[in-house]
Design a protein around this motif. Structure first.
Motif, mmCIF file in Angstrom:
data_model
loop_
_atom_site.group_PDB
_atom_site.id
_atom_site.type_symbol
_atom_site.label_atom_id
_atom_site.label_comp_id
_atom_site.label_asym_id
_atom_site.label_seq_id
_atom_site.Cartn_x
_atom_site.Cartn_y
_atom_site.Cartn_z
ATOM 1 N N ALA A 322 40.991 100.976 -30.119
ATOM 2 C CA ALA A 322 41.211 99.738 -29.370
ATOM 3 C C ALA A 322 41.734 100.038 -27.970
ATOM 4 C CB ALA A 322 42.189 98.835 -30.125
ATOM 5 N N GLY A 323 42.646 101.025 -27.861
ATOM 6 C CA GLY A 323 43.193 101.380 -26.561
ATOM 7 C C GLY A 323 42.133 101.951 -25.633
ATOM 8 N N MET A 324 41.309 102.873 -26.152
ATOM 9 C CA MET A 324 40.252 103.459 -25.323
ATOM 10 C C MET A 324 39.218 102.409 -24.928
ATOM 11 S SD MET A 324 41.136 106.554 -24.773
ATOM 12 C CE MET A 324 39.638 107.068 -23.931
ATOM 13 N N ALA A 325 38.893 101.497 -25.854
ATOM 14 C CA ALA A 325 37.927 100.440 -25.533
ATOM 15 C C ALA A 325 38.485 99.494 -24.465
ATOM 16 C CB ALA A 325 37.571 99.665 -26.802
ATOM 17 N N LEU A 326 39.769 99.144 -24.570
ATOM 18 C CA LEU A 326 40.382 98.269 -23.573
ATOM 19 C C LEU A 326 40.489 98.958 -22.222
ATOM 20 C CD1 LEU A 326 41.774 95.571 -22.941
ATOM 21 C CD2 LEU A 326 43.923 96.574 -23.767
ATOM 22 N N LEU A 327 40.562 100.290 -22.239
ATOM 23 C CA LEU A 327 40.645 101.031 -20.984
ATOM 24 C C LEU A 327 39.396 100.843 -20.134
ATOM 25 C CD1 LEU A 327 42.420 103.172 -19.460
ATOM 26 C CD2 LEU A 327 41.046 104.926 -20.599
ATOM 27 N N ILE A 328 38.252 100.607 -20.754
ATOM 28 C CA ILE A 328 36.992 100.485 -20.007
ATOM 29 C C ILE A 328 37.019 99.284 -19.050
ATOM 30 C CG2 ILE A 328 34.488 100.210 -20.190
ATOM 31 C CD1 ILE A 328 34.732 101.503 -23.012
ATOM 32 N N PRO A 329 37.218 98.050 -19.546
ATOM 33 C CA PRO A 329 37.203 96.914 -18.613
ATOM 34 C C PRO A 329 38.401 96.880 -17.676
ATOM 35 C CG PRO A 329 37.784 96.166 -20.816
ATOM 36 C CD PRO A 329 37.358 97.602 -20.946
ATOM 37 N N THR A 330 39.571 97.340 -18.151
ATOM 38 C CA THR A 330 40.756 97.266 -17.296
ATOM 39 C C THR A 330 40.702 98.278 -16.155
ATOM 40 O OG1 THR A 330 41.942 98.731 -18.851
ATOM 41 C CG2 THR A 330 42.254 96.351 -19.106
ATOM 42 N N THR A 331 39.984 99.379 -16.348
ATOM 43 C CA THR A 331 39.784 100.335 -15.249
ATOM 44 C C THR A 331 38.712 99.824 -14.296
ATOM 45 O OG1 THR A 331 40.393 102.187 -16.689
ATOM 46 C CG2 THR A 331 39.196 102.718 -14.667
ATOM 47 N N LEU A 332 37.597 99.366 -14.847
ATOM 48 C CA LEU A 332 36.491 98.880 -14.022
ATOM 49 C C LEU A 332 36.910 97.682 -13.166
ATOM 50 C CD1 LEU A 332 33.443 99.174 -13.395
ATOM 51 C CD2 LEU A 332 33.016 97.537 -15.248
ATOM 52 N N ALA A 333 37.687 96.785 -13.747
ATOM 53 C CA ALA A 333 38.062 95.551 -13.046
ATOM 54 C C ALA A 333 38.890 95.819 -11.798
ATOM 55 C CB ALA A 333 38.831 94.632 -13.991
ATOM 56 N N GLN A 334 39.609 96.938 -11.755
ATOM 57 C CA GLN A 334 40.437 97.235 -10.585
ATOM 58 C C GLN A 334 39.602 97.407 -9.309
ATOM 59 O OE1 GLN A 334 43.606 100.238 -11.299
ATOM 60 N NE2 GLN A 334 43.240 99.894 -13.478
ATOM 61 N N GLN A 350 45.912 97.495 -18.410
ATOM 62 C CA GLN A 350 45.598 98.915 -18.507
ATOM 63 C C GLN A 350 46.773 99.671 -19.135
ATOM 64 O OE1 GLN A 350 45.276 101.457 -14.985
ATOM 65 N NE2 GLN A 350 43.269 102.147 -15.691
ATOM 66 N N GLY A 351 47.992 99.231 -18.830
ATOM 67 C CA GLY A 351 49.174 99.799 -19.481
ATOM 68 C C GLY A 351 49.174 99.541 -20.972
ATOM 69 N N VAL A 352 48.707 98.348 -21.375
ATOM 70 C CA VAL A 352 48.573 98.036 -22.801
ATOM 71 C C VAL A 352 47.592 99.012 -23.451
ATOM 72 C CG1 VAL A 352 47.798 96.308 -24.470
ATOM 73 C CG2 VAL A 352 49.139 95.599 -22.472
ATOM 74 N N ALA A 353 46.472 99.274 -22.757
ATOM 75 C CA ALA A 353 45.480 100.210 -23.283
ATOM 76 C C ALA A 353 46.080 101.603 -23.463
ATOM 77 C CB ALA A 353 44.275 100.270 -22.339
ATOM 78 N N GLY A 354 46.830 102.054 -22.468
ATOM 79 C CA GLY A 354 47.451 103.364 -22.558
ATOM 80 C C GLY A 354 48.444 103.460 -23.700
ATOM 81 N N ALA A 355 49.241 102.411 -23.883
ATOM 82 C CA ALA A 355 50.231 102.404 -24.960
ATOM 83 C C ALA A 355 49.561 102.422 -26.333
ATOM 84 C CB ALA A 355 51.136 101.179 -24.822
ATOM 85 N N MET A 356 48.439 101.713 -26.455
ATOM 86 C CA MET A 356 47.747 101.655 -27.738
ATOM 87 C C MET A 356 47.102 102.986 -28.100
ATOM 88 S SD MET A 356 45.966 97.886 -27.613
ATOM 89 C CE MET A 356 45.377 97.991 -29.303
ATOM 90 N N ALA A 357 46.756 103.774 -27.089
ATOM 91 C CA ALA A 357 46.039 105.017 -27.364
ATOM 92 C C ALA A 357 46.947 106.233 -27.490
ATOM 93 C CB ALA A 357 44.995 105.262 -26.270
ATOM 94 N N PHE A 358 48.004 106.319 -26.660
ATOM 95 C CA PHE A 358 48.693 107.602 -26.520
ATOM 96 C C PHE A 358 49.609 107.941 -27.697
ATOM 97 C CE2 PHE A 358 51.729 110.534 -24.237
ATOM 98 C CZ PHE A 358 50.837 111.593 -24.202
ATOM 99 N N ALA A 359 50.548 107.065 -28.043
ATOM 100 C CA ALA A 359 51.454 107.376 -29.149
ATOM 101 C C ALA A 359 50.707 107.581 -30.465
ATOM 102 C CB ALA A 359 52.529 106.294 -29.283
ATOM 103 N N PRO A 360 49.721 106.731 -30.818
ATOM 104 C CA PRO A 360 48.953 106.998 -32.039
ATOM 105 C C PRO A 360 48.169 108.314 -31.978
ATOM 106 C CG PRO A 360 48.725 104.696 -31.414
ATOM 107 C CD PRO A 360 49.431 105.383 -30.277
ATOM 108 N N SER A 361 47.701 108.708 -30.778
ATOM 109 C CA SER A 361 47.010 110.000 -30.660
ATOM 110 C C SER A 361 47.958 111.142 -30.985
ATOM 111 C CB SER A 361 46.454 110.172 -29.241
ATOM 112 O OG SER A 361 45.397 109.281 -28.984
#
Length: 444
Positions: A322-334, A350-361
């Motif tokens: 979910a974090g990596m998928a959310l990273l796509i539109p939040t990066t592109l939209a900038q 984009q911070g939400v995306a990073g939080a969802m991906a990093f700690a679980p990784s």
């Protein structure tokens, strides 16, 4: 390990092992001291205090070299220090070595009067921190269990982020408020005899950074112990696999997470070095840029711990995906937003995306790491994150000449590849989600 009622009451609200909480506080102090220099060093170079041979480089290139050398050496040495700590089956001594080096180099800035000396000191500082990052995360991993690993990683990362975010703010205040007169001390010789001894704002900042790392050293010394299992299972045969040894997937899952983490860090770092272009595109001032930059960190601080706990109950892979998928539109939209407010919101998500991906990784990699392999395995992710933070600014600086949208399109493409890799190459490790709230205090 100091065991007290106070320690238990502090640990309870965070639902982590008390030693993890102590290590988190230590890293908070280290983060404040180290991030001080992100603001102080460019100002120090620009002040004219440092001179000597500039090797034909401009002032801005010298500043860039000093700052980037730290990240390059830090990331490059992490696999070696993590591997070495696995071989010895010890974490605490490596953390203390790193904190000692960090303290010494913070003080050494006071004597760096040439550009070359500044580069050497900053490089040594990067090597010092390389002793801290993978071994501290390995210790967090070994103090945790499969049922609370995500929460422990989330709390640890939250404290580090708070320290890293608070450091630059405090650094600016310390430098601007100088010089400081030291009460009770007077100059005894020269034209200024009888005047109070003064400390410049830069000197005060370096002293504060040294004190912060010293506090961290004391906390680790007194409050942290290596688990007996780590020492007993010290490994000699350690390697980082690229292909999955089980044959279930093409790539090793930890290597895959390292690649996706590199893509994540690159995407989030694109914004940092193109402030003039962002401000011109949105017709805003530097205050707005600061708020937009801080929005990412704000989301990380508030979400790392809840996401870490949630992945302990519902699995690691869904959150990473979910974090990596959310990273796509939040990066592109900038690259396409037209207002300052919209950029702030996009950066926040984009911070939400990073939080969802990093700690679980980190938690998933920790699940996969065998006995006394945490230093080597987790260093793959921390190294990848560090290289991504260095590659992102370089990419945006090179691509922005092709149009304001170009860097963010590039970042979104990387996020797509990262999402596909996680979806196809990473399997869930948490076999039995926790059916009940996690325990507040871990056992020693």
């Amino acid at each position: 390990m100091v065991d007290s009622g106070i320690g238990r009451r502090l640990a309870a609200p965070f639902a982590v092992d008390r030693r993890v909480l102590a290590l988190s506080f230590a890293q908070l102090a280290e983060g404040i001291g180290n991030s001080f220099l992100v603001i102080v060093l460019p100002l120090y170079v620009a002040s004219g205090t440092v001179g000597g041979t500039d090797f034909g480089l401009s002032e801005s290139m010298i500043i860039g070299t000093v700052l980037s050398l730290y990240g390059l050496l830090n990331s490059s040495f992490q696999p070696f220090t993590g591997n070495l700590s696995d071989r010895f089956g010890r974490r605490k001594p490596f953390i203390l070595i790193g904190l000692t080096g960090l303290t010494i180099t913070n003080v050494a800035y006071l004597f760096a009067e040439s550009y070359l000396a500044l580069v050497v000191v900053r490089g040594l500082q990067g090597v010092s921190v390389a002793f801290i990052v993978p071994t501290a995360l390995a210790l967090v991993n070994e103090l945790a269990t499969a049922g609370d690993r995500g929460g422990n990683m989330g709390v640890y990362n939250t404290f580090r982020l708070v320290g890293f975010g608070a450091g630059p703010v405090l650094a600016g205040a310390v430098v601007n408020a100088g010089p400081y007169a030291l009460p009770g001390l007077e100059v005894v010789t020269g034209a200024e005899a009888g005047a109070a001894v003064a400390v410049t704002g830069f000197e005060a900042a370096f002293y504060v950074a040294a004190v912060a790392s010293s506090v961290s050293f004391l906390m680790v010394t007194v409050l942290i112990t290596d688990p007996e299992s780590t020492r007993a299972n010290a490994a000699a045969d350690l390697s980082i696999a690229i292909r999955d040894p089980t044959g279930r997937t093409l790539l090793d899952p930890i290597f895959t997470l390292g690649v996706s983490t590199f893509f994540l860090a690159t995407a989030i770092a694109l914004f940092a070095t193109i402030q003039p272009q962002v401000n011109a595109h949105l017709e805003q001032d530097s205050t707005w840029f600061g708020l937009q930059f801080a929005a990412f960190i704000l989301a990380q601080v508030f979400l790392q711990t809840p996401v870490g706990r949630a992945c302990d109950r519902y699995g690691r892979r869904p959150f990473i995906l979910a974090g990596m998928a959310l990273l796509i539109p939040t990066t592109l939209a900038q690259g396409f937003v037209a207002t300052s407010e919209a950029m702030f919101l996009v950066r926040l998500f984009q911070g939400v995306a990073g939080a969802m991906a990093f700690a679980p990784s980190l938690a998933l990699a920790g699940d996969l790491a065998g006995e006394a392999e945490s230093g080597t395995k987790l260093a793959v992710l921390t190294m990848a994150f560090g290289f991504g933070l260095a590659f992102g600014p370089l990419s945006s600086g090179a691509l922005v000449g092709y149009g304001f949208q170009a860097p963010f399109v590039f970042g979104a493409v990387l996020a797509v590849f990262g999402t596909v890799l996680v979806y196809t190459q990473v399997e869930e490790t948490l076999e039995t989600p926790s059916p009940v709230p996690l325990p507040f205090v871990g056992d020693d």
